[in-house]
Design an enzyme around this catalytic site. Structure first.
Site, PDB file in Angstrom:
ATOM      1  N   GLU A 178      52.681  59.988  86.834  1.00 17.35           N
ATOM      2  CA  GLU A 178      51.695  60.533  85.887  1.00 17.35           C
ATOM      3  C   GLU A 178      50.849  59.422  85.260  1.00 17.35           C
ATOM      4  O   GLU A 178      51.240  58.834  84.241  1.00 17.35           O
ATOM      5  CB  GLU A 178      52.395  61.339  84.779  1.00 17.35           C
ATOM      6  CG  GLU A 178      51.392  61.935  83.779  1.00 17.35           C
ATOM      7  CD  GLU A 178      52.031  62.758  82.675  1.00 17.35           C
ATOM      8  OE1 GLU A 178      53.268  62.782  82.565  1.00 17.35           O
ATOM      9  OE2 GLU A 178      51.271  63.371  81.901  1.00 17.35           O
ATOM     10  N   LYS A 220      50.830  63.635  89.044  1.00 19.22           N
ATOM     11  CA  LYS A 220      50.460  64.433  87.857  1.00 19.22           C
ATOM     12  C   LYS A 220      49.281  63.759  87.172  1.00 19.22           C
ATOM     13  O   LYS A 220      49.470  62.898  86.306  1.00 19.22           O
ATOM     14  CB  LYS A 220      51.663  64.547  86.919  1.00 19.22           C
ATOM     15  CG  LYS A 220      51.364  65.272  85.610  1.00 19.22           C
ATOM     16  CD  LYS A 220      52.626  65.721  84.920  1.00 19.22           C
ATOM     17  CE  LYS A 220      52.319  66.326  83.562  1.00 19.22           C
ATOM     18  NZ  LYS A 220      53.434  67.042  82.978  1.00 19.22           N
TER      19      LYS A 220
HETATM   20  P1  13P Z   1      50.327  68.475  78.326  1.00 20.80           P
HETATM   21  O1  13P Z   1      50.116  69.549  79.365  1.00 20.80           O
HETATM   22  O2  13P Z   1      50.534  69.019  76.950  1.00 20.80           O
HETATM   23  O3  13P Z   1      49.300  67.387  78.409  1.00 20.80           O
HETATM   24  O4  13P Z   1      51.728  67.807  78.659  1.00 20.80           O
HETATM   25  C1  13P Z   1      52.046  67.518  79.952  1.00 20.80           C
HETATM   26  C2  13P Z   1      52.867  66.311  80.000  1.00 20.80           C
HETATM   27  O5  13P Z   1      53.950  66.322  80.520  1.00 20.80           O
HETATM   28  C3  13P Z   1      52.323  65.083  79.408  1.00 20.80           C
HETATM   29  O6  13P Z   1      53.111  64.003  79.774  1.00 20.80           O
END
Ligand code: 13P
Length: 342
Positions: A178, A220
């Site tokens: 991510e 992500k």
């Molecule tokens: P949000 O969808 O609230 O951005 O959170 C997703 C997430 O896992 C952020 O690390």
């Protein structure tokens, strides 16, 4: 490492019409969410709230492929003594775990952050696997502002992401990679595109250097969107087209799936954007959601910490999970939002 097995899990995480529930808020972050609904941030309240979602059969069985947990939750038991991990598995979803330990200031780069938690990660991953986790998450944070991000922040965070991903695969855990470019700030969509493209290219380069098998991971990312304070708004179609173009430029087809974060978009925006991207179609990877706020804001509000509101909270969660499940198929319509179960 058994790559076939990793690939099977990664594909299940992005199965058609399903997406991931990010319920991995740290104790500090969930406090902010609970403060907004007037709920005290106790261990029992955190357990009750998450148990409410995990027991929502309609949402979990039909629309949720996996759940990202916070360390506290993966060891927690439901009120009746059933481990929360077991409830998730009984619903047919895969338990996952956030393994980064948050961010620290990045030396020599004022205002920028580095995600920490690599030390001892190999040992922690073994324990999480034994506890049932089959995937993990590590979030890097890149901010856009005057003179930032620096290349130092991009490169150092990409390197940490790749080190984490390699350790996960060695422990037979699918890494969710991510690299989040924040939507704070007043930049326009093209600036977000440019920075995200840079971050993604650097991330995949580092994944290559660390010999991460792309077939055994899930990306992500953020979408290409204008900053929240930007004077220049972007239409749903523009966000969808630019995000798909950006991903096609950066994400190899060997990656089984892309599961977006919502990042502060409204519930309906997050759903509409995902839907519009899937309507474009002809994509080399599955394209779905891994939302925290955009799945949970409505159920949090409906529940508000009261046992008598559990059914309403579950209805609200089901509705958002269903809307996003349809968006993951490119089958959502704006008027479906009105059919919201009250
Ligand atoms: P949000 O969808 O609230 O951005 O959170 C997703 C997430 O896992 C952020 O690390």
């Amino acid at each position: 490492m058994n790559l076939d097995e990793l690939n099977k899990v990664a594909r299940a995480m992005v199965a058609p019409g399903k997406g991931i529930l990010a319920a991995d808020e740290s104790t500090g972050t969930i406090k902010k969410r609970f403060d907004a609904i007037g709920v005290e941030n106790t261990e029992d309240n955190r357990r009750d709230y998450r148990e409410m979602m995990f027991r929502t059969a309609e949402a979990m069985k039909n629309h949720i492929s996996g759940v990202i947990l916070y360390d506290e939750t993966i060891w927690q038991k439901a009120k009746d003594g059933t481990p929360l991990v077991k409830i998730i598995e009984q619903m047919g979803a895969i338990p996952g775990i956030k393994v980064d330990e948050g961010t620290k200031p990045l030396p020599n780069c004022p205002g920028e952050l580095i995600t920490v938690g690599l030390d001892k990660l190999a040992d922690r991953l073994t324990k999480y696997y034994e506890q049932g986790a089959r995937f993990a998450k590590w979030r890097a944070v890149i901010d856009i502002g005057a003179g930032i991000p620096s290349y130092t922040a991009i490169r150092t965070n990409a390197h940490a992401l790749a080190r984490y991903a390699a350790l996960c695969q060695a422990a037979q855990i699918v890494p969710i990679v991510e690299p989040e470019v924040l939507m704070d700030g007043d930049h326009d969509i093209d600036r977000c595109y440019e920075v995200t493209e840079f971050m993604l290219k650097e991330t995949f380069q580092e994944l290559y250097y660390q010999r991460v098998a792309l077939e055994g991971m899930v990306l992500k990312p953020n979408m290409a969107v204008p900053g929240k304070k930007s004077a220049k708004k972007a239409s749903v179609q523009e966000v969808a087209e630019k995000t798909v173009k950006m991903l096609k430029e950066c994400v190899p087809g060997a990656v089984p799936g892309v599961a977006f974060l919502s990042g502060g978009q409204s519930d309906e925006e997050a759903t509409a954007h995902l839907d519009a991207m899937n309507k474009i179609g002809n994509l080399p990877w599955g394209l779905t959601f891994s939302y925290g706020r955009a799945l949970q804001a409505a159920p949090q509000k409906a529940w508000s910490g009261k046992a008598e509101n559990v059914a309403a909270g579950q209805r609200a969660f089901t509705h958002r999970a269903k809307m996003n499940g349809l968006a993951a198929l490119g089958q959502w319509k704006a008027d479906l939002e009105k059919a919201k179960a009250a």
